[in-house]
Motif scaffolding. Structure first.
Motif, PDB file in Angstrom:
ATOM      1  N   UNK A   7      47.307 -20.965  52.016  1.00  0.00           N
ATOM      2  CA  UNK A   7      47.237 -20.408  53.375  1.00  0.00           C
ATOM      3  C   UNK A   7      48.614 -19.958  53.853  1.00  0.00           C
ATOM      4  N   UNK A   8      49.622 -20.738  53.546  1.00  0.00           N
ATOM      5  CA  UNK A   8      50.985 -20.372  53.921  1.00  0.00           C
ATOM      6  C   UNK A   8      51.433 -19.120  53.169  1.00  0.00           C
ATOM      7  N   UNK A  36      38.374 -21.083  46.484  1.00  0.00           N
ATOM      8  CA  UNK A  36      38.195 -19.800  45.797  1.00  0.00           C
ATOM      9  C   UNK A  36      38.594 -18.613  46.672  1.00  0.00           C
ATOM     10  N   UNK A  37      38.207 -18.641  47.931  1.00  0.00           N
ATOM     11  CA  UNK A  37      38.549 -17.535  48.823  1.00  0.00           C
ATOM     12  C   UNK A  37      40.064 -17.371  48.925  1.00  0.00           C
ATOM     13  N   UNK A  38      40.779 -18.471  49.116  1.00  0.00           N
ATOM     14  CA  UNK A  38      42.233 -18.408  49.256  1.00  0.00           C
ATOM     15  C   UNK A  38      42.910 -17.980  47.955  1.00  0.00           C
ATOM     16  N   UNK A  39      42.378 -18.441  46.815  1.00  0.00           N
ATOM     17  CA  UNK A  39      42.945 -18.039  45.531  1.00  0.00           C
ATOM     18  C   UNK A  39      42.787 -16.536  45.331  1.00  0.00           C
ATOM     19  N   UNK A  40      41.598 -16.025  45.634  1.00  0.00           N
ATOM     20  CA  UNK A  40      41.347 -14.591  45.473  1.00  0.00           C
ATOM     21  C   UNK A  40      42.212 -13.764  46.421  1.00  0.00           C
ATOM     22  N   UNK A  41      42.358 -14.213  47.640  1.00  0.00           N
ATOM     23  CA  UNK A  41      43.207 -13.483  48.582  1.00  0.00           C
ATOM     24  C   UNK A  41      44.667 -13.482  48.127  1.00  0.00           C
ATOM     25  N   UNK A  42      45.118 -14.587  47.561  1.00  0.00           N
ATOM     26  CA  UNK A  42      46.493 -14.662  47.065  1.00  0.00           C
ATOM     27  C   UNK A  42      46.694 -13.741  45.860  1.00  0.00           C
TER      28      UNK A  42
END
Length: 409
Positions: free
Chosen positions: A33-34, A76-82
Motif C-alpha cells: 500500500x505504501x 492479490x489486488x495490491x500485488x497486481x497494482x504494484x
C-alpha cells in the motif's frame, strides 16, 4: 562521500528487502500500500532511484509472490497494482521483459479463470494485461499464444460485474488491433460469445465485433446463426447492437445468408419452441402459445430489420421482394399471439407497397382493397382493427411477385 551514499542506499535497500522477505501477510500488505501510494505514475528511472537501483529485484519478488499466492487471493489486488506500476512506467521495457520471461502472462490469464478469485482482482489482472497489450504487437502475440483470447472471452461471459466485463472487452479490442496474426482468432472468440447467457457480455461482444469488422476482418459464415439468435434478446441495447452489426454486414460476404435467415425466421417452426415451459403456462386457464416469447421477440426483430434495411437500400429492398418476403410478413401480420410482431410486419409491408407498384398490385389481389387501404392509412395500429376474417386472409395469403423464389428452411 559518493561511496558512503552508495553504501547507505544499499543498506536501505537490504533493510527493505529483509522487511519484505520476513514480513507476514499484514506486513506485506502495508508495504504494498505504501509502495502504490508513493510510486504511482513514476517513470522507470524514478523507480530505480526510489528503490536504490533495485527495481528489478523488487519486481522479481512481486512476481514470485504472485505466482505462489494467486490461487488464494492473498494481497492479490495490491500485488497486481504494484506490478502494474513497474510495467506502465515510462522507460520500463526492461521490466516488461523480465515479467514476461518468468511466466507473468500465463499467471495473469490463470487468475481470470479461478472461481475463488474476486471480480475486483480479475479486473486488476485484466488491466495489467492491457498494459502489456499496449506495449506492441510482440506482447499481443504472446498473450494470444498463451490461449489469452479464450481466457479473456470466458471471463467476459462469466463475470458478474460490469467493470470486469468492460475491462475484458477493452483487452479483446486491443488484441484485435495491430495483431494480424491473431485477428481472426479474436474475431471468432467474439462470435463464440454471442450465445452466452449474459446480456452485458452479448452487448459488449457485438460492439467489439463491429469494430473488428470495420478494421478489415473478412466476415465469417459462422457469424450468421449466433447473430440472428441474439435477436431473441429482451434487452433493447443488445438488439440495437445486433441490428447495427447486421447493417454493417450487408456489404460483406454473408449478406445473402443473413437476408435468407432473417426472412426464414419470420415463420418460426415448432422445433423452435420451448424445451421447458414456465410454470405459469401449465395453467389451463392461461393463453396457450405455440412458441415461446423469445421466438416472437426474434420474429418482431426480423420484421423490424427488414423494414430498416429496405428503407436504407433500394438494392436490398429489391432483393427481399425477390425472396418473397411480403408473403411471410403478411403471415406475421395475422399472427395475433404477439402484437409487436404484427406492428413491425405491418410497417415493413406498408413501406414495400409504397415503393413497389408491383407489390401493391399483388397485395390488392391477395388481401383485398379494403384491407390494403387500412394498411396504407395506418400500418402502426392495423393489428388493433383486424377482424377474424381478415386475420384468416393474412394467414392464408398467397401473395407472390412474378418471377420470385420461395425461401424455405
Amino acid at each position: 562521500m559518493s561511496s558512503i551514499r552508495e553504501q547507505e542506499a544499499v543498506s536501505r535497500l537490504m533493510a527493505f528487502f529483509k522487511e519484505w522477505d520476513n514480513g507476514n501477510r499484514m506486513a506485506r500488505s502495508r508495504i504494498l500500500e505504501s509502495f502504490i501510494t508513493y510510486n504511482l505514475g513514476k517513470t522507470g528511472p524514478e523507480l530505480e532511484e526510489e528503490l536504490c537501483r533495485g527495481g528489478s529485484l523488487f519486481l522479481a519478488r512481486l512476481t514470485t509472490c504472485l505466482r505462489l499466492s494467486y490461487m488464494f487471493g492473498t494481497c492479490l489486488k495490491e500485488i497486481l497494482q504494484s506490478i502494474a506500476i513497474f510495467l506502465s512506467a515510462a522507460g520500463s521495457a526492461r521490466y516488461k521483459l523480465e515479467f514476461v520471461e518468468v511466466g507473468g502472462i500465463l499467471t495473469l490469464l490463470e487468475v481470470l479463470g479461478l472461481k475463488q478469485i474476486s471480480e475486483e482482482q480479475k479486473t486488476e489482472a485484466l488491466r495489467t494485461l492491457q498494459i502489456l497489450a499496449r506495449a506492441g504487437r510482440k506482447y499481443k502475440e504472446l498473450i494470444c499464444e498463451s490461449s489469452g483470447v479464450r481466457a479473456v472471452a470466458e471471463c467476459l461471459a462469466k463475470s458478474k460485474t460490469e467493470d470486469t466485463q468492460e475491462e475484458a472487452q477493452a483487452l479483446l479490442e486491443l488484441l484485435a488491433h495491430g495483431n494480424p496474426k491473431y485477428q481472426a482468432q479474436v474475431y471468432k472468440g467474439l462470435i463464440a460469445l454471442l450465445p452466452c447467457a449474459s446480456p452485458k457480455a452479448q452487448h459488449l461482444a457485438l460492439q467489439t465485433l463491429r469494430i473488428v469488422q470495420d478494421i478489415g476482418q473478412k466476415a465469417h459464415p459462422a457469424i450468421v446463426e449466433p447473430l440472428l439468435g441474439v435477436l431473441q434478446s429482451v434487452h433493447m441495447e443488445v438488439q440495437y447492437e445486433a441490428l447495427q452489426l447486421i447493417k454493417d454486414l450487408m456489404k460483406s460476404e454473408v449478406q445473402s445468408a443473413l437476408l435468407q435467415g432473417i426472412v426464414t425466421l419470420l415463420r418460426p417452426s415448432r422445433k423452435d419452441g420451448v424445451k421447458t415451459k414456465p410454470q405459469i403456462l401449465e395453467d389451463p386457464s392461461a393463453p396457450q402459445l405455440s412458441n415461446p416469447l423469445p421466438v416472437f421477440i426474434q420474429q418482431a426483430a426480423c420484421a423490424r430489420t427488414i423494414g430498416l434495411l429496405a428503407r436504407g437500400s433500394a438494392e436490398l429492398c429489391d432483393q427481399m421482394i425477390q425472396m418473397r418476403v411480403v408473403h411471410h410478413l403478411l403471415f406475421v401480420m395475422g399472427n395475433t399471439e404477439h402484437t409487436e410482431s404484427q406492428r413491425q410486419a405491418s410497417r415493413a409491408v406498408e413501406y414495400l407497397a409504397s415503393v413497389s407498384p408491383v407489390v401493391e398490385d399483388q397485395l390488392r389481389i391477395a388481401i383485398g382493397e379494403k384491407l390494403l387501404r387500412m394498411l396504407m392509412e395506418n400500418a402502426e395500429t392495423l393489428y388493433t382493427k383486424l377482424d377474424p376474417t381478415q386475420v384468416d386472409v393474412l394467414l392464408s395469403n398467397q401473395v407472390s411477385v412474378p418471377g420470385v423464389k420461395e425461401v424455405t428452411k
